[in-house]
Design a protein around this motif. Structure first.
Motif, PDB file in Angstrom:
ATOM      1  N   THR A 184     -14.688  35.508 114.642  1.00 50.57           N
ATOM      2  CA  THR A 184     -14.050  34.243 114.288  1.00 50.57           C
ATOM      3  C   THR A 184     -15.024  33.352 113.531  1.00 50.57           C
ATOM      4  OG1 THR A 184     -12.675  34.372 116.279  1.00 50.57           O
ATOM      5  CG2 THR A 184     -12.905  32.210 115.234  1.00 50.57           C
ATOM      6  N   PRO A 185     -14.618  32.801 112.386  1.00 47.08           N
ATOM      7  CA  PRO A 185     -15.522  31.896 111.673  1.00 47.08           C
ATOM      8  C   PRO A 185     -15.687  30.571 112.413  1.00 47.08           C
ATOM      9  CG  PRO A 185     -13.371  31.924 110.616  1.00 47.08           C
ATOM     10  CD  PRO A 185     -13.332  32.979 111.686  1.00 47.08           C
ATOM     11  N   THR A 186     -16.842  29.978 112.255  1.00 46.25           N
ATOM     12  CA  THR A 186     -17.053  28.618 112.740  1.00 46.25           C
ATOM     13  C   THR A 186     -16.470  27.642 111.726  1.00 46.25           C
ATOM     14  OG1 THR A 186     -19.156  28.322 111.593  1.00 46.25           O
ATOM     15  CG2 THR A 186     -19.223  29.352 113.779  1.00 46.25           C
ATOM     16  N   ASP A 189     -18.392  27.996 108.639  1.00 48.51           N
ATOM     17  CA  ASP A 189     -18.076  29.223 107.904  1.00 48.51           C
ATOM     18  C   ASP A 189     -16.843  29.070 107.022  1.00 48.51           C
ATOM     19  OD1 ASP A 189     -20.166  30.738 109.011  1.00 48.51           O
ATOM     20  OD2 ASP A 189     -18.940  31.347 110.729  1.00 48.51           O
ATOM     21  N   LEU A 190     -15.953  28.147 107.388  1.00 49.15           N
ATOM     22  CA  LEU A 190     -14.712  27.983 106.629  1.00 49.15           C
ATOM     23  C   LEU A 190     -14.975  27.577 105.188  1.00 49.15           C
ATOM     24  CD1 LEU A 190     -12.413  26.190 109.235  1.00 49.15           C
ATOM     25  CD2 LEU A 190     -12.300  28.576 108.485  1.00 49.15           C
ATOM     26  N   VAL A 191     -16.107  26.944 104.937  1.00 49.55           N
ATOM     27  CA  VAL A 191     -16.440  26.559 103.554  1.00 49.55           C
ATOM     28  C   VAL A 191     -16.470  27.796 102.670  1.00 49.55           C
ATOM     29  CG1 VAL A 191     -18.211  25.555 102.067  1.00 49.55           C
ATOM     30  CG2 VAL A 191     -17.718  24.525 104.292  1.00 49.55           C
ATOM     31  N   GLU A 192     -17.108  28.864 103.146  1.00 50.54           N
ATOM     32  CA  GLU A 192     -17.187  30.091 102.353  1.00 50.54           C
ATOM     33  C   GLU A 192     -15.867  30.844 102.346  1.00 50.54           C
ATOM     34  OE1 GLU A 192     -19.652  31.415 100.283  1.00 50.54           O
ATOM     35  OE2 GLU A 192     -20.097  29.284 100.502  1.00 50.54           O
ATOM     36  N   VAL A 214      -6.314  22.234 109.168  1.00 46.88           N
ATOM     37  CA  VAL A 214      -6.159  20.797 109.389  1.00 46.88           C
ATOM     38  C   VAL A 214      -4.957  20.512 110.296  1.00 46.88           C
ATOM     39  CG1 VAL A 214      -5.582  18.612 108.261  1.00 46.88           C
ATOM     40  CG2 VAL A 214      -7.322  20.098 107.275  1.00 46.88           C
ATOM     41  N   ALA A 215      -3.915  21.358 110.174  1.00 49.65           N
ATOM     42  CA  ALA A 215      -2.718  21.177 111.000  1.00 49.65           C
ATOM     43  C   ALA A 215      -2.891  21.709 112.414  1.00 49.65           C
ATOM     44  CB  ALA A 215      -1.527  21.864 110.339  1.00 49.65           C
ATOM     45  N   GLY A 216      -4.062  22.287 112.711  1.00 41.75           N
ATOM     46  CA  GLY A 216      -4.331  22.714 114.071  1.00 41.75           C
ATOM     47  C   GLY A 216      -4.378  24.203 114.312  1.00 41.75           C
ATOM     48  N   LEU A 217      -4.416  25.014 113.258  1.00 45.41           N
ATOM     49  CA  LEU A 217      -4.476  26.463 113.441  1.00 45.41           C
ATOM     50  C   LEU A 217      -5.716  26.840 114.249  1.00 45.41           C
ATOM     51  CD1 LEU A 217      -3.221  29.276 112.418  1.00 45.41           C
ATOM     52  CD2 LEU A 217      -5.159  29.260 110.821  1.00 45.41           C
ATOM     53  N   PRO A 218      -5.556  27.567 115.357  1.00 46.19           N
ATOM     54  CA  PRO A 218      -6.739  28.026 116.092  1.00 46.19           C
ATOM     55  C   PRO A 218      -7.580  28.946 115.213  1.00 46.19           C
ATOM     56  CG  PRO A 218      -4.744  28.279 117.425  1.00 46.19           C
ATOM     57  CD  PRO A 218      -4.305  27.955 116.032  1.00 46.19           C
ATOM     58  N   LEU A 219      -8.882  28.763 115.227  1.00 48.13           N
ATOM     59  CA  LEU A 219      -9.731  29.553 114.343  1.00 48.13           C
ATOM     60  C   LEU A 219      -9.736  31.030 114.698  1.00 48.13           C
ATOM     61  CD1 LEU A 219     -12.824  27.273 113.604  1.00 48.13           C
ATOM     62  CD2 LEU A 219     -10.672  27.533 112.349  1.00 48.13           C
ATOM     63  N   ASP A 220      -9.305  31.380 115.927  1.00 48.20           N
ATOM     64  CA  ASP A 220      -9.266  32.804 116.253  1.00 48.20           C
ATOM     65  C   ASP A 220      -8.105  33.528 115.591  1.00 48.20           C
ATOM     66  OD1 ASP A 220      -7.094  31.989 117.766  1.00 48.20           O
ATOM     67  OD2 ASP A 220      -7.921  32.640 119.691  1.00 48.20           O
ATOM     68  N   ARG A 221      -7.318  32.799 114.799  1.00 41.27           N
ATOM     69  CA  ARG A 221      -6.317  33.456 113.960  1.00 41.27           C
ATOM     70  C   ARG A 221      -6.958  34.041 112.696  1.00 41.27           C
ATOM     71  NH1 ARG A 221      -3.810  32.606 118.252  1.00 41.27           N
ATOM     72  NH2 ARG A 221      -1.876  31.401 118.382  1.00 41.27           N
ATOM     73  N   ILE A 222      -8.243  33.768 112.496  1.00 42.42           N
ATOM     74  CA  ILE A 222      -8.982  34.241 111.323  1.00 42.42           C
ATOM     75  C   ILE A 222     -10.069  35.206 111.785  1.00 42.42           C
ATOM     76  CG2 ILE A 222     -10.291  33.555 109.274  1.00 42.42           C
ATOM     77  CD1 ILE A 222      -9.238  30.692 109.703  1.00 42.42           C
ATOM     78  N   GLY A 224     -13.431  37.185 110.198  1.00 49.15           N
ATOM     79  CA  GLY A 224     -14.329  37.293 109.059  1.00 49.15           C
ATOM     80  C   GLY A 224     -15.232  38.505 109.181  1.00 49.15           C
ATOM     81  N   ALA A 225     -15.750  38.947 108.040  1.00 47.61           N
ATOM     82  CA  ALA A 225     -16.746  40.026 107.999  1.00 47.61           C
ATOM     83  C   ALA A 225     -17.924  39.536 107.180  1.00 47.61           C
ATOM     84  CB  ALA A 225     -16.149  41.284 107.370  1.00 47.61           C
ATOM     85  N   TRP A 226     -19.138  39.653 107.759  1.00 45.46           N
ATOM     86  CA  TRP A 226     -20.339  39.186 107.091  1.00 45.46           C
ATOM     87  C   TRP A 226     -21.323  40.341 106.910  1.00 45.46           C
ATOM     88  CZ3 TRP A 226     -17.524  36.380 110.507  1.00 45.46           C
ATOM     89  CH2 TRP A 226     -17.153  35.081 110.111  1.00 45.46           C
ATOM     90  N   ASP A 227     -21.924  40.395 105.734  1.00 47.99           N
ATOM     91  CA  ASP A 227     -22.956  41.393 105.463  1.00 47.99           C
ATOM     92  C   ASP A 227     -24.217  41.078 106.270  1.00 47.99           C
ATOM     93  OD1 ASP A 227     -21.458  42.875 103.671  1.00 47.99           O
ATOM     94  OD2 ASP A 227     -22.096  41.704 101.927  1.00 47.99           O
ATOM     95  N   PRO A 228     -25.141  42.039 106.362  1.00 46.48           N
ATOM     96  CA  PRO A 228     -26.382  41.794 107.120  1.00 46.48           C
ATOM     97  C   PRO A 228     -27.172  40.581 106.630  1.00 46.48           C
ATOM     98  CG  PRO A 228     -26.112  44.128 106.765  1.00 46.48           C
ATOM     99  CD  PRO A 228     -25.025  43.459 105.968  1.00 46.48           C
ATOM    100  N   ASP A 229     -27.047  40.233 105.339  1.00 41.92           N
ATOM    101  CA  ASP A 229     -27.773  39.066 104.839  1.00 41.92           C
ATOM    102  C   ASP A 229     -27.045  37.750 105.115  1.00 41.92           C
ATOM    103  OD1 ASP A 229     -25.673  39.097 103.060  1.00 41.92           O
ATOM    104  OD2 ASP A 229     -26.900  39.363 101.254  1.00 41.92           O
ATOM    105  N   GLY A 230     -25.910  37.822 105.828  1.00 44.31           N
ATOM    106  CA  GLY A 230     -25.167  36.624 106.187  1.00 44.31           C
ATOM    107  C   GLY A 230     -24.108  36.208 105.195  1.00 44.31           C
ATOM    108  N   THR A 231     -23.948  36.965 104.105  1.00 41.09           N
ATOM    109  CA  THR A 231     -22.947  36.635 103.093  1.00 41.09           C
ATOM    110  C   THR A 231     -21.560  37.071 103.544  1.00 41.09           C
ATOM    111  OG1 THR A 231     -24.599  36.948 101.357  1.00 41.09           O
ATOM    112  CG2 THR A 231     -22.292  36.930 100.678  1.00 41.09           C
TER     113      THR A 231
END
Length: 316
Positions: A184-186, A189-192, A214-222, A224-231
């Motif tokens: 789940t993104p923080t 993380d949503l900026v990226e 903004v309307a209240g969607l729980p972030l666990d509905r998303i 994410g996958a991040w590469d080892p360098d954090g991208t």
């Protein structure tokens, strides 16, 4: 017959007429209010209503941009026809042709030189025309000069009995051991996530993600996958549109990370979360049936449930 723009007090009768006219795609008043009346581009004069006395016989909705989707581009030469309908008891006497022409005339008077049915963002009801369900509408639009530009496939998959495939779970474990991260993104993380969605896919996807959170969607509905360098390498989600739990998407993998299996992983991880949240199925309205995404969905158990033609006409 009188054709005029929308007025306060028309909404309930319009929704009831919609239900009778489009039985495969009924509308509720709250959805109509949110998707049409409260849309930033809504102009009451563009929602053309056909009346016989006090009886609402049909409607056609024309819209052009008053608020830009990207930057300051209002796309002044383009208009959209997101929907039109005629009630069953008013068909065969030219009501549909008259109300659609009225909508097209309104767009023309606003400066539009082309019109699309029905690929309007942000608030389309359906991606295009289901000619199999509505052959009379298909015939009318073609007679008015509309031509097919593309096709969108809607797909569904049952989640009853769904389980994350063992080989996929093992693949995720291997990637995590190598430094990848899935989860789940923080809020930061949503900026990226929003940047990737807007720059590499669609500005409307970025808008949808922002609006949902903004309307209240729980972030666990998303997921994410991040590469080892954090991208950020990609994301998938559900419930972004109208907070519908079973609606999957939007979903994307960074262009340079495609073909690596990350898309399949993100899709399955999201389906697993959907099932855990109580969803009995997963569905979406728009993909290219023969595109790589369409092939991925098919291999994951999705099947085409409807096909929509995106149509275009010149306004001369």
């Amino acid at each position: 017959m009188q054709i005029r723009g929308f007025r306060p007090g028309d909404g309930a009768a319009l929704v009831e007429a919609w239900r009778r006219a489009l039985p495969l795609d009924p509308m509720s008043y709250p959805r109509f209010r949110d998707l049409v009346l409260l849309d930033a581009n809504f102009d009451p004069d563009g929602l053309r209503i056909a009346l016989d006395g006090d009886r609402l016989m049909g409607a056609a909705y024309a819209v052009r941009r008053r608020v830009a989707m990207v930057g300051g581009d209002l796309e002044p030469g383009t208009g959209w026809l997101p929907f039109f309908f005629v009630t069953p008891d008013a068909r065969g006497v030219g009501v549909g042709r008259a109300v659609v022409r009225s909508a097209l005339d309104w767009l023309r008077n606003q400066g539009a030189r082309e019109v699309f049915f029905a690929s309007y963002t942000p608030n389309y009801v359906l991606p295009g025309l289901d000619a199999e369900a509505y052959p009379e509408a298909d015939a009318l639009l073609r007679d008015l000069g509309f031509e097919r530009r593309s096709e969108a496939a809607a797909m569904d998959r049952s989640l009853v009995g769904y389980r994350l495939p063992d080989e996929l779970r093992a693949r995720v474990d291997d990637l995590v051991a190598g430094g990848h991260r899935f989860g789940t993104p923080t809020g930061d993380d949503l900026v990226e996530v929003v940047r990737l969605a807007g720059e590499d896919f669609s500005p409307d996807w970025a808008r949808a993600i922002r609006s949902a959170v903004v309307a209240g969607l729980p972030l666990d509905r998303i997921v994410g996958a991040w590469d080892p360098d954090g991208t950020l390498a990609g994301w998938a989600m559900h419930a972004a549109y109208e907070n519908v739990l079973e609606r999957f998407g939007p979903f994307g993998v960074r262009p340079d990370r495609r073909g690596t299996g990350l898309g399949r992983i993100l899709l399955h991880l999201t389906l697993e979360r959907m099932r855990a949240a109580g969803a009995h199925s997963a569905w979406f309205l728009w993909t290219g049936e023969r595109s790589p995404a369409g092939q991925l969905y098919r291999s994951t158990g999705f099947a085409v449930t409807r096909r929509f033609a995106v149509l275009r006409a010149e306004l001369t």
